[in-house]
Motif scaffolding. Sequence first.
Motif, mmCIF file in Angstrom:
data_model
loop_
_atom_site.group_PDB
_atom_site.id
_atom_site.type_symbol
_atom_site.label_atom_id
_atom_site.label_comp_id
_atom_site.label_asym_id
_atom_site.label_seq_id
_atom_site.Cartn_x
_atom_site.Cartn_y
_atom_site.Cartn_z
ATOM 1 N N ALA A 263 36.907 -31.565 17.955
ATOM 2 C CA ALA A 263 36.424 -31.100 19.251
ATOM 3 C C ALA A 263 36.914 -29.706 19.611
ATOM 4 C CB ALA A 263 36.846 -32.096 20.345
ATOM 5 N N PHE A 264 38.153 -29.374 19.227
ATOM 6 C CA PHE A 264 38.752 -28.132 19.705
ATOM 7 C C PHE A 264 38.978 -27.085 18.614
ATOM 8 C CE2 PHE A 264 40.178 -31.485 22.666
ATOM 9 C CZ PHE A 264 39.490 -31.037 23.783
ATOM 10 N N LEU A 265 38.625 -27.404 17.372
ATOM 11 C CA LEU A 265 38.737 -26.411 16.304
ATOM 12 C C LEU A 265 37.437 -26.263 15.538
ATOM 13 C CD1 LEU A 265 40.385 -24.446 14.536
ATOM 14 C CD2 LEU A 265 40.992 -26.415 13.105
ATOM 15 N N VAL A 266 36.948 -27.371 14.962
ATOM 16 C CA VAL A 266 35.782 -27.308 14.082
ATOM 17 C C VAL A 266 34.543 -26.823 14.829
ATOM 18 C CG1 VAL A 266 34.211 -28.646 12.627
ATOM 19 C CG2 VAL A 266 36.678 -29.076 12.528
ATOM 20 N N LEU A 267 34.179 -27.514 15.910
ATOM 21 C CA LEU A 267 32.956 -27.150 16.624
ATOM 22 C C LEU A 267 33.051 -25.786 17.317
ATOM 23 C CD1 LEU A 267 31.843 -30.607 18.083
ATOM 24 C CD2 LEU A 267 30.845 -29.332 16.171
ATOM 25 N N PRO A 268 34.152 -25.457 18.000
ATOM 26 C CA PRO A 268 34.238 -24.114 18.572
ATOM 27 C C PRO A 268 34.195 -23.007 17.526
ATOM 28 C CG PRO A 268 35.819 -25.547 19.645
ATOM 29 C CD PRO A 268 35.271 -26.318 18.477
ATOM 30 N N LEU A 269 34.835 -23.226 16.366
ATOM 31 C CA LEU A 269 34.792 -22.209 15.313
ATOM 32 C C LEU A 269 33.380 -22.051 14.768
ATOM 33 C CD1 LEU A 269 36.440 -20.197 13.730
ATOM 34 C CD2 LEU A 269 37.012 -21.999 12.079
ATOM 35 N N PHE A 270 32.670 -23.189 14.614
ATOM 36 C CA PHE A 270 31.277 -23.110 14.181
ATOM 37 C C PHE A 270 30.441 -22.354 15.213
ATOM 38 C CE2 PHE A 270 26.927 -24.735 14.136
ATOM 39 C CZ PHE A 270 26.574 -24.510 12.812
ATOM 40 N N ALA A 271 30.666 -22.643 16.492
ATOM 41 C CA ALA A 271 29.930 -21.939 17.547
ATOM 42 C C ALA A 271 30.225 -20.451 17.521
ATOM 43 C CB ALA A 271 30.284 -22.530 18.909
ATOM 44 N N PHE A 272 31.494 -20.089 17.313
ATOM 45 C CA PHE A 272 31.858 -18.683 17.263
ATOM 46 C C PHE A 272 31.204 -17.979 16.074
ATOM 47 C CE2 PHE A 272 34.737 -15.205 15.964
ATOM 48 C CZ PHE A 272 34.716 -14.448 17.124
ATOM 49 N N ALA A 273 31.066 -18.706 14.954
ATOM 50 C CA ALA A 273 30.487 -18.102 13.754
ATOM 51 C C ALA A 273 28.965 -18.016 13.820
ATOM 52 C CB ALA A 273 30.906 -18.897 12.516
ATOM 53 N N LYS A 274 28.326 -18.951 14.519
ATOM 54 C CA LYS A 274 26.870 -19.035 14.470
ATOM 55 C C LYS A 274 26.157 -18.546 15.724
ATOM 56 C CE LYS A 274 27.254 -20.735 10.422
ATOM 57 N NZ LYS A 274 26.981 -19.853 9.259
ATOM 58 N N ALA A 275 26.869 -18.409 16.832
ATOM 59 C CA ALA A 275 26.197 -18.024 18.084
ATOM 60 C C ALA A 275 26.202 -16.526 18.330
ATOM 61 C CB ALA A 275 26.854 -18.731 19.268
ATOM 62 N N GLY A 276 26.840 -15.770 17.465
ATOM 63 C CA GLY A 276 26.903 -14.334 17.667
ATOM 64 C C GLY A 276 25.565 -13.656 17.442
ATOM 65 N N VAL A 277 24.940 -13.225 18.496
ATOM 66 C CA VAL A 277 23.651 -12.542 18.430
ATOM 67 C C VAL A 277 23.838 -11.121 18.927
ATOM 68 C CG1 VAL A 277 21.247 -12.543 19.162
ATOM 69 C CG2 VAL A 277 22.453 -14.705 18.901
ATOM 70 N N SER A 278 23.492 -10.151 18.090
ATOM 71 C CA SER A 278 23.570 -8.756 18.498
ATOM 72 C C SER A 278 22.249 -8.345 19.144
ATOM 73 C CB SER A 278 23.873 -7.864 17.285
ATOM 74 O OG SER A 278 23.848 -6.499 17.668
ATOM 75 N N PHE A 279 22.337 -7.829 20.369
ATOM 76 C CA PHE A 279 21.134 -7.404 21.076
ATOM 77 C C PHE A 279 20.826 -5.927 20.833
ATOM 78 C CE2 PHE A 279 22.926 -10.868 23.760
ATOM 79 C CZ PHE A 279 21.914 -11.791 23.530
ATOM 80 N N ALA A 280 21.634 -5.301 19.987
ATOM 81 C CA ALA A 280 21.401 -3.888 19.667
ATOM 82 C C ALA A 280 20.082 -3.751 18.910
ATOM 83 C CB ALA A 280 22.548 -3.348 18.825
#
Length: 414
Positions: A263-280
Amino acid sequence: MARKLTLDFLKTEAASGSALALAAIAAVLVANSPWSADYFTWLKSYHVLQIGPIRLEETISDWIKEGLMAIFFLVVGLEIKYEIVRGELSDPRKLATPVLAALGGMAGPAAVYLLLSATMGAPHAGWPIPLATDIAFALAIFGFVGKGLPSSLRVFLLTLAIVDDLGAIALIAVLFSEGANWTPLFWALGALAVGAVAAHRIRIPAPFWVLGFALVWYLTVLSGLSTSLTAVAFAMIVPIKGRAEDRQSPLKEAMHDLHPWNAFLVLPLFAFAKAGVSFAGLSMDQAFAPLVIAIALGLFFGKQIGVMGAAWLASALKIGARPTGASWLQVYGVSLLCGVGFTMSLFIGVLAFPGAVDSPEQVEVKLGVIGGSILSAIAAALVLGFAGRRRQTDPVALQPEVEPLGPKSGQKLT
């Protein structure tokens, strides 16, 4: 005991929703900051794991996808087994409605996506992306707005989401595990069979369960299959009953130990790795690309239509029943909540459109998943919040639910 374990699961997963949200927000901020290049370079960088002759070399993104996410699927598998043997899924009458609702919740988004694919030209390969429900985010939102709602709705949502995840795992195995190397796969299946037999004959200490899972995971990686399915398969061989001499349940012990890490490592790390969207450089054409629209509307409209329609049909046909003490408005709020497909949808998106994390397809997948999930979360919060306040002011709804006195239908007096 079953109720306590279910409530513990709800509390842990609901609390992790805040960590997930913070990780996702952090990913978007970093991806649009001066550290953007470093962020994407880090995700694409290769790292080696070597233990003696065993050597694996993967990118950070792949280590998270195939490595850490295997722990997530192991925890989901443990939950599924517990619910089947001891929990809500052990009662066919309670099982029918959420199972049918989960199936409807997969068929609805697929239909909406394929319809838009035919009319707008969205890539056909993206149809599985809006099928999944994110358990952690959904329960977190329910926890924020669910005060005053019957507890049966929580169990309904949890059961539905578990079945939904099981269906998503099956789709992953069928659609995204091509070109398998069969030799290590057979060895993995053999290891699972040996573990299943041994678990019923002897007490296996926890370190050997860890080594067994690591072995099955390693063989699965070598086979080229997604580690999600074998992680769930491994969960199925973990005994739910403890030996007579210690009365300790290996399954409950594993769930207790792994839930916080998941809950506090695996899923947040996955979210941090996959949710990064650059709007540039993001143009309006890409922001409203067919793939973005198809995923977002599949999650928002497809989920609510499929879940609500299947739940109502199950009740109308007397196959299942509405959750105890819940109104159809509250069930509709839960059906909206199922459109929050963040983690699982992003995971399927990575498999459906393999490539760099900042590729055009991956950017559009993220925009669609985030957009559809936000729409679903806002709508669900409004509906469930209104339904909760309405229930609190309804004197009939506030009456305690009691079993009627006298014999049940079809039961004779003795």
